[in-house]
Design an enzyme around this catalytic site. Sequence first.
Site, short mmCIF file in Angstrom:
data_model
loop_
_atom_site.label_atom_id
_atom_site.label_comp_id
_atom_site.label_asym_id
_atom_site.label_seq_id
_atom_site.Cartn_x
_atom_site.Cartn_y
_atom_site.Cartn_z
NE ARG A 123 -4.07 -2.03 1.77
CZ ARG A 123 -3.97 -3.20 2.40
NH1 ARG A 123 -3.00 -3.38 3.29
NH2 ARG A 123 -4.82 -4.16 2.15
CE LYS A 145 -0.21 14.16 -14.22
NZ LYS A 145 -0.52 14.62 -15.58
CD GLU A 187 8.23 16.56 -21.90
OE1 GLU A 187 7.61 17.56 -21.53
OE2 GLU A 187 7.68 15.47 -22.18
CE LYS A 229 6.08 17.43 -13.48
NZ LYS A 229 6.13 16.25 -14.30
CD GLU A 239 -3.32 17.03 -15.71
OE1 GLU A 239 -2.30 16.37 -15.47
OE2 GLU A 239 -3.87 17.06 -16.80
NE ARG A 243 1.21 17.15 -12.51
CZ ARG A 243 1.85 16.34 -11.70
NH1 ARG A 243 1.54 16.32 -10.42
NH2 ARG A 243 2.81 15.55 -12.13
CG ASN A 247 -0.74 17.73 -19.92
OD1 ASN A 247 0.22 17.01 -19.72
ND2 ASN A 247 -1.81 17.73 -19.16
CG HIS A 250 2.02 16.59 -23.44
ND1 HIS A 250 2.86 17.68 -23.39
CD2 HIS A 250 2.70 15.58 -22.85
CE1 HIS A 250 3.99 17.33 -22.79
NE2 HIS A 250 3.92 16.07 -22.44
CG HIS A 254 -0.59 12.02 -25.53
ND1 HIS A 254 -1.21 12.32 -24.34
CD2 HIS A 254 0.74 11.90 -25.23
CE1 HIS A 254 -0.29 12.36 -23.37
NE2 HIS A 254 0.89 12.12 -23.89
CG HIS A 268 6.70 11.62 -24.46
ND1 HIS A 268 5.33 11.65 -24.63
CD2 HIS A 268 6.97 12.52 -23.48
CE1 HIS A 268 4.80 12.53 -23.78
NE2 HIS A 268 5.78 13.07 -23.08
P1 NAD Z 1 13.23 6.06 -21.57
O1 NAD Z 1 13.15 5.79 -20.14
O2 NAD Z 1 12.81 4.98 -22.50
O3 NAD Z 1 14.73 6.50 -21.92
C1 NAD Z 1 15.08 6.76 -23.27
C2 NAD Z 1 16.26 5.87 -23.68
O4 NAD Z 1 17.44 6.39 -23.09
C3 NAD Z 1 16.16 4.43 -23.22
O5 NAD Z 1 16.68 3.60 -24.22
C4 NAD Z 1 17.07 4.39 -22.00
O6 NAD Z 1 17.61 3.11 -21.78
C5 NAD Z 1 18.13 5.36 -22.41
N1 NAD Z 1 18.85 6.02 -21.32
C6 NAD Z 1 18.32 6.61 -20.21
N2 NAD Z 1 19.30 7.23 -19.54
C7 NAD Z 1 20.44 7.03 -20.21
C8 NAD Z 1 21.79 7.46 -20.03
N3 NAD Z 1 22.14 8.26 -19.03
N4 NAD Z 1 22.70 7.07 -20.94
C9 NAD Z 1 22.36 6.28 -22.00
N5 NAD Z 1 21.11 5.89 -22.24
C10 NAD Z 1 20.17 6.24 -21.35
O7 NAD Z 1 12.39 7.33 -22.00
P2 NAD Z 1 12.39 8.84 -21.47
O8 NAD Z 1 12.45 9.67 -22.68
O9 NAD Z 1 13.38 9.06 -20.39
O10 NAD Z 1 10.94 8.94 -20.82
C11 NAD Z 1 9.78 8.75 -21.58
C12 NAD Z 1 8.69 8.27 -20.66
O11 NAD Z 1 8.44 9.25 -19.66
C13 NAD Z 1 7.35 8.06 -21.37
O12 NAD Z 1 6.84 6.79 -20.99
C14 NAD Z 1 6.48 9.18 -20.85
O13 NAD Z 1 5.12 8.82 -20.80
C15 NAD Z 1 7.04 9.39 -19.49
N6 NAD Z 1 6.77 10.70 -18.91
C16 NAD Z 1 6.23 10.75 -17.66
C17 NAD Z 1 5.99 11.96 -17.05
C18 NAD Z 1 5.48 12.01 -15.64
O14 NAD Z 1 5.11 13.10 -15.17
N7 NAD Z 1 5.44 10.91 -14.95
C19 NAD Z 1 6.28 13.15 -17.73
C20 NAD Z 1 6.83 13.08 -19.02
C21 NAD Z 1 7.07 11.84 -19.59
#
Ligand code: NAD
Length: 370
Positions: A123, A145, A187, A229, A239, A243, A247, A250, A254, A268
Amino acid sequence: MTFETVHVGLVGREYDVLIGPDLIATAGARIADMLTVKKVAIVTDENVAGLHLATLQASLDAAGVAHSALTLPAGESTKRWPEFTKTVEWLLEQKVERNGLVIALGGGVIGDLVGFAASVLRRGVRFVQIPTSLLAQVDSSVGGKTGINTDQGKNLVGAFHQPSLVLADTSILSTLTERDFLAGYGEVVKYGLLGDAAFFDWLEVNAPKMAAGDMDARVYAVKRSVEMKAEIVMRDETEQGDRALLNLGHTFCHALEKATGYSDRLLHGEGVAIGCALAFELSSRMGLCSQEDPSRVRAHLREMGMKTDVTDIPGDLPDAEALLTLMGQDKKVLDGKLRFILARGIGQAFVTSDVPREAVLSVLNDALRG
Ligand code: NAD
């Protein structure tokens, strides 16, 4: 070089975000201070494990903290039910107790998945975010999130669960591929566009050297993004209103991600950048901002070598009507009305549902024609 701290002052769930070089190498001592039983469970992905897990493990060893690690495949397809259940079962096998601690070492995929796992494990247990991608440092690791994707769409299952500490080590951004770095930059630029024109001005001058590896520029860009942020999350954690400004870009993003099957065709952050350009185009056509604003946004994205236009996405895309339908499946639809983040100028975004369907269609049609 020392580090910067941004405090996320959510009452009862407050935490610090530390931003600076070499924070992983010193993570052990900070994490040890948070533990009664000196042990943690780390979840990471294959790419990050190969590059940075040993440094984290060495720093935990030096601080006398026992650790075990689960390494998942890299990529968006990991953010799904099978990897989620695998992670939860593994954490239970590691005997993570109610007062235990889980570490998410990776990009946004690992952060979202592991944060969600921590939110339901017994939990809710504490977790530390060690975001390793630029996107995760400036966005996904802060704000609580968490979640996974399902067949119905992205991020449809999840929880609000704030981390207990975020360590944004700006040195490890150097091992990102150029494409992943620039996707994360989508971003960063979003923050300037949504609420801080002076930051956008700063980025126009300094972002090229930040991309080239300048550490001071990186720390400043990550810090300013996290500050923005944090401010928004503190005003509206779940949100209900403001918040949604985060987006910006976005709703378009999406739809494009869905149209490209969440594949390598469009990351993304790339979709966010194209989406921001489209949101400014729509704002300009609706007479909300000047015609120069979308041109300035696109010029900056181009200068950074980023995907800027819909036509930069390889392969075929559905037509404008179909993209609009995909937008309607976005979870940001409220009461069946499409919600857009539009702008009265750079740094002046606002949330509205008052957008004529024809205006969106005409922007999409022109964008698809290139
Ligand atoms: P990811 O985690 O897939 O990382 C991108 C790539 O970079 C992967 O192949 C990873 O292995 C590699 N990588 C990460 N750090 C590295 C490093 N230091 N050196 C070499 N390679 C590295 O994707 P992302 O772009 O980090 O995140 C995208 C995700 O985040 C999506 O699922 C999106 O929905 C989510 N997201 C969430 C929020 C939130 O508020 N929770 C906000 C924005 C995006």
